[in-house]
Design a protein around this motif. Structure first.
Motif, short mmCIF file in Angstrom:
data_model
loop_
_atom_site.label_atom_id
_atom_site.label_comp_id
_atom_site.label_asym_id
_atom_site.label_seq_id
_atom_site.Cartn_x
_atom_site.Cartn_y
_atom_site.Cartn_z
N ARG A 263 0.85 -1.18 0.00
CA ARG A 263 0.00 0.00 0.00
C ARG A 263 0.88 1.23 0.00
NH1 ARG A 263 -4.14 0.03 4.67
NH2 ARG A 263 -4.93 1.78 3.45
N LEU B 266 1.50 3.93 1.54
CA LEU B 266 1.39 4.65 2.80
C LEU B 266 2.66 5.46 3.05
CD1 LEU B 266 -0.04 1.75 4.99
CD2 LEU B 266 -1.33 3.51 3.75
N LYS C 187 5.76 3.57 4.22
CA LYS C 187 6.35 2.60 3.30
C LYS C 187 7.47 3.22 2.47
CE LYS C 187 3.66 -0.86 4.40
NZ LYS C 187 4.18 -2.09 5.03
N GLY D 173 0.89 -1.62 -6.52
CA GLY D 173 0.18 -0.96 -5.45
C GLY D 173 -0.41 0.34 -5.96
N LYS E 59 -3.19 1.93 -3.86
CA LYS E 59 -4.03 2.50 -2.82
C LYS E 59 -3.18 3.09 -1.71
CE LYS E 59 -7.90 -0.70 -3.63
NZ LYS E 59 -8.79 -1.71 -3.01
N GLY E 60 -3.62 4.22 -1.17
CA GLY E 60 -2.90 4.84 -0.07
C GLY E 60 -2.72 6.33 -0.28
N HIS F 31 -2.90 -1.17 -8.45
CA HIS F 31 -3.42 -2.21 -7.56
C HIS F 31 -3.76 -3.48 -8.33
CE1 HIS F 31 -5.56 -4.06 -4.23
NE2 HIS F 31 -6.59 -4.25 -5.02
#
Length: 427
Positions: A236, A238, A241, A265, A267-268, A292
């Motif tokens: 994700r 984030l 990350k 990825g 999302k985030g 994603h």
């Protein structure tokens, strides 16, 4: 048949992270001659009831802890709202657990999610044999790399402050740590925190990341050397990350080296920043951002890559590392927290964290080393595959079934017999 009360705030089938962990514990325990009563949120009721209604897991009974609507609204408000929701749920779960215990007479209680030592558990109040963990929470993001959090550093700072406050004001923390019959932590950072409260008592360490046998390839995956080194980053998007750190390091790699980073990825909070990172560091021709994909589809990217890249600045025990190693990928990561424990020198390269310039440079040199040493990196991938074989969920949970549960129950039975004997002598 022994009866286990499982506290799993996060528990959802066909999910990863904490939700998947809760569901895995509940189902696996129930398939091993245990009657499992699982306390969880109402979020997964439709999916869980459908599975149980089809006759799967007959020894699993799920009890949904219902909260007032006004409490549920706090869940996604901010980090304080999320913590409030969790603690309110814990208190409500404890009251429901007392009612259930009167009807079922549980042999032991086990808290598994959330796996946070500071947020704790109120299950100690049942005064039953109590197992707390595996839990993490002792790790902190390095402040000298805070710029990778962007505008979200204040939230990360607030998380640390609230976690520290909870150590002093949340009885679910200090009572669980101090009174649990078995305290299980998932990394050294959390071990050091727990040891402050239990300096003279043994603390178990079990990594809270695992693999299902269905995910694990039967044979090692072959990654034959090619003219282009294929890196993979998944997760994700984030702040913690630190995908920007990966892209920044990529920009410092020797331009003559043929290399391609695939980012899986979409999302985030940092998703909208990704195109800016790619352009700012001038790596447009070295990055493939696929967005994603499903949990199953990610397997294809593990199979097609050469090296797994993981630059998270705070992680308890990352599942992605085990998944990558299951597909025979060597790992480049930071010498921080759970990743520093999962990845040793036989399975990848760990970069020390001193300051930004040093970290970026060392990550770039690690990529160049992987490119120049195909034989060694494939040996690392093989070592990772062999290690992943030992990290199957069923094996981990059998440690509780075969060792921890019997030890706790034996201790309780011995104490009970001793108490009865004392009463007889007094009479």
């Amino acid at each position: 048949m022994k009866k286990v009360l499982l506290s799993a705030y996060a528990c959802l089938p066909n999910h990863g992270s904490e939700e998947g962990t809760g569901w895995t514990y509940a189902t696996t325990l129930s398939m091993n001659d245990l009657e499992v009563h699982c306390l969880t949120k109402k979020d997964g009721q439709v999916a869980i009831d459908q599975i149980l209604g089809n006759g799967f897991f007959p020894n699993l009974i799920v009890h949904y802890v219902m909260l007032p609507d006004w409490v549920d609204k706090f869940c996604n408000f901010n980090i304080i709202g999320m913590y409030f929701h969790y603690l309110y749920w814990q208190w409500s779960a404890m009251k429901l657990a007392r009612q259930l215990d009167q009807a079922h007479h549980f042999d032991l209680v086990h808290h598994v999610t959330y796996g946070s030592i500071q947020l704790g558990s109120f299950m100690y109040k049942l005064r039953k044999p109590f197992i707390f963990g595996p839990v993490g929470g002792g790790q902190r993001a390095p402040k000298n790399l805070k710029r990778y959090f962007g505008q979200y550093w204040s939230r990360e700072w607030l998380r640390d402050v609230v976690s520290l406050i909870l150590q002093y004001v949340n009885p679910g923390f200090y009572k669980s740590v101090a009174t649990a019959d078995r305290l299980v932590v998932t990394n050294l950072d959390t071990y050091e925190l727990a040891k402050k409260l239990r300096p003279n008592l043994a603390i178990d360490r079990i990594w809270d990341a695992g693999l299902s046998r269905a995910f694990l390839p039967v044979h090692p995956t072959e990654h034959y050397p090619d003219t282009t080194l294929k890196l993979l980053w998944t997760g994700r998007l984030l702040p913690r990350k630190a995908l920007e750190l990966t892209i920044q390091a990529l920009g410092k790699v020797d331009p003559s080296i043929s290399i391609m980073l695939t980012i899986v990825g979409g999302k985030g909070e940092m998703a909208e920043q990704v195109p800016q990172y790619i352009e700012h560091y001038g790596v447009q021709n070295r990055v493939n951002w696929v967005g994603h994909v499903s949990y199953q589809a990610v397997k294809k990217f593990y199979e097609q890559s050469d090296v797994f890249f993981f630059t998270s600045l705070r992680d308890s025990c990352p599942h992605q590392l085990l998944e990558a190693m299951a597909y025979s990928l060597p790992v480049v990561t930071l010498n921080l927290h759970g990743q520093a424990e999962l990845v040793d020198e036989t399975r990848g390269l760990r970069v020390q964290v001193v300051d930004e310039a040093q970290v970026v440079s060392d990550l770039a040199r690690a990529i160049e080393w992987m490119y120049a040493h195909p034989t060694e990196r494939m040996a690392m991938g093989q070592a990772g595959y062999e290690f992943a074989q030992t990290q199957v969920w069923e094996t981990k949970i059998r440690t509780f079934i075969d060792e921890i549960y019997p030890a706790v129950l034996s201790k309780t039975e011995t104490y009970s017999i001793s108490s009865q004997t004392r009463v007889k002598h007094n009479n």
